[in-house]
Motif scaffolding. Structure first.
Motif, short mmCIF file in Angstrom:
data_model
loop_
_atom_site.label_atom_id
_atom_site.label_comp_id
_atom_site.label_asym_id
_atom_site.label_seq_id
_atom_site.Cartn_x
_atom_site.Cartn_y
_atom_site.Cartn_z
N MET A 92 44.90 36.72 47.83
CA MET A 92 44.74 36.98 46.41
C MET A 92 45.21 38.40 46.10
O MET A 92 45.00 39.31 46.89
N LEU A 93 45.83 38.58 44.94
CA LEU A 93 46.32 39.89 44.56
C LEU A 93 46.26 40.04 43.05
O LEU A 93 46.21 39.06 42.31
N GLY A 94 46.27 41.30 42.59
CA GLY A 94 46.29 41.57 41.16
C GLY A 94 45.07 41.07 40.44
O GLY A 94 45.17 40.49 39.35
N ARG A 95 43.89 41.30 40.98
CA ARG A 95 42.65 40.78 40.38
C ARG A 95 42.28 41.57 39.12
O ARG A 95 42.46 42.78 39.04
N VAL A 96 41.74 40.87 38.13
CA VAL A 96 41.32 41.48 36.88
C VAL A 96 40.34 42.62 37.14
O VAL A 96 39.49 42.55 38.03
N LYS A 97 40.49 43.70 36.39
CA LYS A 97 39.66 44.91 36.39
C LYS A 97 39.96 45.85 37.55
O LYS A 97 39.48 46.99 37.53
N GLU A 98 40.72 45.42 38.56
CA GLU A 98 41.10 46.35 39.61
C GLU A 98 42.00 47.43 39.01
O GLU A 98 42.84 47.16 38.17
N ILE A 99 41.82 48.67 39.47
CA ILE A 99 42.62 49.77 38.96
C ILE A 99 44.01 49.72 39.57
O ILE A 99 44.17 49.66 40.79
N MET A 100 45.02 49.74 38.70
CA MET A 100 46.40 49.66 39.16
C MET A 100 46.93 51.05 39.51
O MET A 100 46.26 52.07 39.34
N SER A 101 48.15 51.09 40.00
CA SER A 101 48.76 52.34 40.43
C SER A 101 48.91 53.34 39.29
O SER A 101 48.94 54.56 39.52
#
Length: 399
Positions: free
Chosen positions: A1-10
């Motif tokens: 799984m990748l790019g999960r909602v609410k995770e802080i991006m770069s």
């Protein structure tokens, strides 16, 4: 799984919700995904809702796109960032041959406030009109300046497919009575330069209704009628302002057009989500035979929701004419486990995967797409807000 909602991006921004349509691109040596976020915001403006930090089309809207740079060996995110901000209900879209993603707004809400007679519910009141396509270069490394492609029409856009040879853009519309459109650009690869919007019509059958009573493999000669005003102000309050122009000239009706994909021969596959006598879905194919004429065939119609229910995003499997179909049967009163299904060219259908999430059991699949090398399929679980990577030996699939 990748790019999960609410995770802080770069870029320091939280990953937005409602992952929907997306595509993969090879940019230099990088694998990239440009991904839609179908954020509605309850169809009302909200101050500072833009998912980005620099360039917003309308900062009261929380839709847009994010770009993920993926390590092709580990299938993990190297970096990710907002690439389009301030749009509304970015549902699907499609890739271009020149290396960009066209993201589509599935709404025509705008500055006018709509009031529903049945319950007084208010929608609209935004700073800018919506219902447009926007182009996002896959090579962009930060937010792009949003530019609505108004000549491509203001309607409840769904998906896009671009002919590699001609640059013609095919588009679907998600309404109970919807049209299948094409955009003839003035300049190849330069959509912002304008062009002509047209709607498909069945030859000698004005306002032909494809939604019911269509035998599988039914084939029709078709042509195109021109939309005189692709960007009507009345779309603020009338979602069918463009569609009705096409109908008056004899355009055909479809039942909620969603996914759209084009093959190397220029044949366009598109899904009517609630089409057919069972209202469980149809898959159509359009094939051009000349500049202004073509033929259309019904490839498949679902006899029940147990076979195929509400087909949405679609993509072709690598080196084949098999379609991977995402189901979207997650509406109140129509609950059904959502599957990824595979449709063979001969009309046979099979199950590939099911949503077995305990926390999000009704989430639709969205944005199925294969990596440019054909080794990995990426797909979203929309409500869960996550992108999945699936890989294996795709050559073992047999007709």
């Amino acid at each position: 799984m990748l790019g999960r909602v609410k995770e802080i991006m770069s870029d320091g921004r939280p990953t937005p919700a409602a992952h929907d349509g997306q595509w993969t691109f090879k940019v230099g040596k990088e694998l990239r995904i440009v991904r839609n976020h179908e954020v509605a915001g309850r169809s009302l403006p909200a101050e500072n809702a833009g998912i980005g930090s620099r360039y917003h089309y309308d900062d009261t809207c929380g839709g847009g796109t994010t770009t993920l740079v993926i390590d092709p060996k580990t299938r993990t995110v190297v970096r990710d960032f907002v690439s389009l901000s301030g749009t509304l209900i970015n549902c699907a879209g499609g890739p271009t041959p020149w290396g960009s993603w066209i993201t589509c707004e599935e709404t025509t809400l705008g500055q006018t406030v709509r009031v529903r007679e049945s319950d007084g519910r208010r929608t609209g009141g935004f700073k800018k009109p919506h219902g447009y396509c926007f182009e996002v270069p896959a090579s962009a490394n930060s937010e792009v300046v949003p530019e609505p492609l108004k000549a491509m029409g203001r309607f409840e856009h769904e998906a896009v497919a671009v002919d590699r040879k001609t640059g013609v853009v095919y588009m679907t519309e998600d309404m109970g009575s919807s049209g299948f459109y094409r955009f003839l650009p003035k300049s190849y690869g330069k959509l912002a330069n304008g062009g002509v919007l047209q709607m498909l019509a069945v030859a000698e059958k004005a306002e032909f209704d494809t939604r019911t009573d269509q035998p599988v493999n039914a084939e029709y000669s078709v042509n195109w009628v021109t939309i005189d005003d692709p960007d009507p102000e009345s779309a603020d309050v009338n979602r069918l302002a463009v569609h009705e122009q096409g109908l008056k000239k004899g355009g055909a009706r479809f039942a909620r057009l969603e996914g759209c994909e084009i093959d190397a021969k220029g044949r366009v596959y598109f899904a009517a989500t609630s089409g057919g006598n069972s209202k469980a879905g149809q898959i159509w194919m359009y094939e051009p035979v000349s500049r202004d004429e073509g033929r259309m065939r019904l490839l498949f119609e679902s006899p029940s929701k147990d076979v195929l229910f509400m087909p949405d995003n679609i993509c072709l499997m690598p080196n084949s004419d098999r379609l991977m179909i995402c189901e979207d049967g997650d509406y109140d009163g129509l609950e059904s486990k959502n599957y990824l299904r595979i449709l063979n060219a001969d009309g046979r259908i099979a199950n590939f995967a099911a949503n077995v999430s305990e926390k999000f059991p009704r989430s639709e699949f969205a944005g199925s797409v294969f990596s440019p090398d054909g080794k990995t399929m990426f797909v979203n679980l929309q409500t869960a807000g996550v992108t999945l990577a699936i890989w294996g030996d795709w050559s073992k699939f047999r007709s």
